[in-house]
Write a protein that holds these residues in place. Structure first.
Motif, PDB file in Angstrom:
ATOM      1  N   PRO A 137      24.802  -6.894 -33.655  1.00 35.84           N
ATOM      2  CA  PRO A 137      26.168  -7.257 -35.074  1.00 35.84           C
ATOM      3  C   PRO A 137      26.963  -6.470 -34.584  1.00 35.84           C
ATOM      4  O   PRO A 137      27.560  -5.881 -33.607  1.00 35.84           O
ATOM      5  N   LEU A 138      28.202  -7.431 -35.620  1.00 37.33           N
ATOM      6  CA  LEU A 138      29.629  -6.732 -35.187  1.00 37.33           C
ATOM      7  C   LEU A 138      29.332  -4.738 -35.282  1.00 37.33           C
ATOM      8  O   LEU A 138      29.751  -4.235 -35.422  1.00 37.33           O
ATOM      9  N   ARG A 139      28.431  -4.556 -36.466  1.00 36.75           N
ATOM     10  CA  ARG A 139      27.993  -3.152 -36.899  1.00 36.75           C
ATOM     11  C   ARG A 139      26.460  -2.882 -37.177  1.00 36.75           C
ATOM     12  O   ARG A 139      26.297  -4.060 -37.974  1.00 36.75           O
ATOM     13  N   ARG A 140      26.132  -1.576 -37.610  1.00 37.59           N
ATOM     14  CA  ARG A 140      24.390  -1.563 -37.765  1.00 37.59           C
ATOM     15  C   ARG A 140      24.245  -0.790 -38.450  1.00 37.59           C
ATOM     16  O   ARG A 140      24.815   0.472 -37.924  1.00 37.59           O
ATOM     17  N   GLU A 141      24.200  -0.304 -39.759  1.00 44.93           N
ATOM     18  CA  GLU A 141      24.064   0.770 -39.796  1.00 44.93           C
ATOM     19  C   GLU A 141      22.809   0.807 -40.464  1.00 44.93           C
ATOM     20  O   GLU A 141      22.065   0.758 -41.047  1.00 44.93           O
ATOM     21  N   THR A 142      21.666   2.307 -40.539  1.00 39.58           N
ATOM     22  CA  THR A 142      20.129   2.574 -40.761  1.00 39.58           C
ATOM     23  C   THR A 142      20.518   3.682 -42.075  1.00 39.58           C
ATOM     24  O   THR A 142      21.174   4.888 -41.642  1.00 39.58           O
ATOM     25  N   LEU A 143      19.738   4.016 -42.729  1.00 40.58           N
ATOM     26  CA  LEU A 143      19.839   4.820 -43.747  1.00 40.58           C
ATOM     27  C   LEU A 143      18.781   5.086 -44.711  1.00 40.58           C
ATOM     28  O   LEU A 143      17.646   3.975 -44.161  1.00 40.58           O
ATOM     29  N   ALA A 185      27.082  -9.954 -44.060  1.00 39.90           N
ATOM     30  CA  ALA A 185      26.077  -8.558 -44.561  1.00 39.90           C
ATOM     31  C   ALA A 185      24.667  -8.699 -44.252  1.00 39.90           C
ATOM     32  O   ALA A 185      24.331  -9.533 -46.045  1.00 39.90           O
ATOM     33  N   LEU A 186      23.762  -8.198 -43.649  1.00 46.51           N
ATOM     34  CA  LEU A 186      21.971  -8.707 -43.855  1.00 46.51           C
ATOM     35  C   LEU A 186      22.040  -7.330 -44.289  1.00 46.51           C
ATOM     36  O   LEU A 186      22.027  -6.518 -43.430  1.00 46.51           O
ATOM     37  N   MET A 187      21.290  -7.490 -45.494  1.00 41.96           N
ATOM     38  CA  MET A 187      20.208  -6.334 -45.714  1.00 41.96           C
ATOM     39  C   MET A 187      18.523  -5.720 -45.532  1.00 41.96           C
ATOM     40  O   MET A 187      17.958  -7.106 -46.419  1.00 41.96           O
ATOM     41  N   TRP A 188      18.498  -5.216 -45.066  1.00 39.18           N
ATOM     42  CA  TRP A 188      16.725  -5.194 -44.818  1.00 39.18           C
ATOM     43  C   TRP A 188      16.352  -3.380 -45.466  1.00 39.18           C
ATOM     44  O   TRP A 188      17.401  -2.400 -45.661  1.00 39.18           O
ATOM     45  N   GLU A 189      15.582  -3.584 -46.374  1.00 44.91           N
ATOM     46  CA  GLU A 189      15.297  -3.031 -46.934  1.00 44.91           C
ATOM     47  C   GLU A 189      13.441  -2.737 -47.237  1.00 44.91           C
ATOM     48  O   GLU A 189      12.753  -3.516 -47.685  1.00 44.91           O
ATOM     49  N   ASP A 248      10.159   7.790 -48.758  1.00 43.93           N
ATOM     50  CA  ASP A 248      10.449   6.817 -47.397  1.00 43.93           C
ATOM     51  C   ASP A 248      10.733   5.692 -47.706  1.00 43.93           C
ATOM     52  O   ASP A 248       9.884   4.607 -47.254  1.00 43.93           O
ATOM     53  N   ARG A 249      11.827   5.813 -47.985  1.00 41.30           N
ATOM     54  CA  ARG A 249      13.014   4.300 -48.441  1.00 41.30           C
ATOM     55  C   ARG A 249      14.014   4.170 -46.997  1.00 41.30           C
ATOM     56  O   ARG A 249      14.399   4.846 -46.802  1.00 41.30           O
ATOM     57  N   VAL A 250      13.875   2.957 -46.275  1.00 44.31           N
ATOM     58  CA  VAL A 250      14.403   2.819 -45.348  1.00 44.31           C
ATOM     59  C   VAL A 250      15.400   1.427 -45.401  1.00 44.31           C
ATOM     60  O   VAL A 250      14.726   0.331 -46.078  1.00 44.31           O
ATOM     61  N   LEU A 251      16.978   1.604 -45.304  1.00 49.60           N
ATOM     62  CA  LEU A 251      17.921   0.423 -45.242  1.00 49.60           C
ATOM     63  C   LEU A 251      18.485   0.273 -44.413  1.00 49.60           C
ATOM     64  O   LEU A 251      19.220   1.241 -43.833  1.00 49.60           O
ATOM     65  N   VAL A 252      18.959  -1.107 -43.818  1.00 48.35           N
ATOM     66  CA  VAL A 252      19.365  -1.523 -42.731  1.00 48.35           C
ATOM     67  C   VAL A 252      20.320  -2.164 -43.606  1.00 48.35           C
ATOM     68  O   VAL A 252      19.915  -3.252 -43.761  1.00 48.35           O
ATOM     69  N   ILE A 253      21.582  -2.617 -42.891  1.00 49.02           N
ATOM     70  CA  ILE A 253      22.379  -3.300 -43.159  1.00 49.02           C
ATOM     71  C   ILE A 253      22.641  -3.635 -41.790  1.00 49.02           C
ATOM     72  O   ILE A 253      23.594  -2.688 -41.159  1.00 49.02           O
ATOM     73  N   THR A 254      23.328  -4.941 -41.334  1.00 53.80           N
ATOM     74  CA  THR A 254      24.113  -5.462 -40.006  1.00 53.80           C
ATOM     75  C   THR A 254      25.051  -6.954 -40.884  1.00 53.80           C
ATOM     76  O   THR A 254      25.028  -6.963 -41.993  1.00 53.80           O
ATOM     77  N   TRP A 255      26.336  -6.575 -39.944  1.00 56.02           N
ATOM     78  CA  TRP A 255      27.397  -7.109 -40.327  1.00 56.02           C
ATOM     79  C   TRP A 255      27.711  -7.799 -39.320  1.00 56.02           C
ATOM     80  O   TRP A 255      27.359  -8.079 -37.968  1.00 56.02           O
ATOM     81  N   TRP A 256      28.059  -9.079 -39.072  1.00 55.89           N
ATOM     82  CA  TRP A 256      27.817 -10.454 -38.081  1.00 55.89           C
ATOM     83  C   TRP A 256      29.058 -11.196 -38.649  1.00 55.89           C
ATOM     84  O   TRP A 256      29.755 -11.260 -40.012  1.00 55.89           O
ATOM     85  N   ASP A 257      30.032 -11.282 -37.491  1.00 53.49           N
ATOM     86  CA  ASP A 257      31.133 -12.324 -38.194  1.00 53.49           C
ATOM     87  C   ASP A 257      30.458 -14.299 -37.754  1.00 53.49           C
ATOM     88  O   ASP A 257      30.041 -14.423 -36.854  1.00 53.49           O
TER      89      ASP A 257
END
Length: 85
Positions: free
Chosen positions: A32-38, A4-8, A43-52
């Motif tokens: 990616p396997l999955r991507r979620e944006t929160l 999982a890669l997290m970008w904040e 004014d904070r943004v978090l993007v998590i991506t999951w990779w095999d």
């Protein structure tokens, strides 16, 4: 293995929606396997991506936005899945 890669990032005052739109519009050269944006207060943004992939694999990551959109540099973290339980 799942990585999982997290970008904040934190937007400049009042520009959270602009940063959120920018992050959602970014595409990767492969999916990616999955991507979620929160989002969060401040004014904070978090993007998590999951990779095999192995933990140290070269994986596509979101860049830093151009201009004065951010109040500080992007924070990045990498995690590996250890399974449930």
């Amino acid at each position: 293995m799942t990585v999982a890669l997290m970008w904040e990032a934190r937007a400049s005052d009042g520009r959270g929606e602009e940063l959120l739109a920018w992050a959602r519009a970014q595409e990767f050269p492969r999916e990616p396997l999955r991507r979620e944006t929160l989002r969060a207060p401040g004014d904070r943004v978090l993007v998590i991506t999951w990779w095999d992939a192995p933990y140290d694999a070269e994986l596509p990551e979101l860049p830093e936005p151009d201009g004065e959109l951010l109040t500080r540099a992007v924070h990045r973290w990498r995690f590996e899945s250890v399974g449930d339980g």
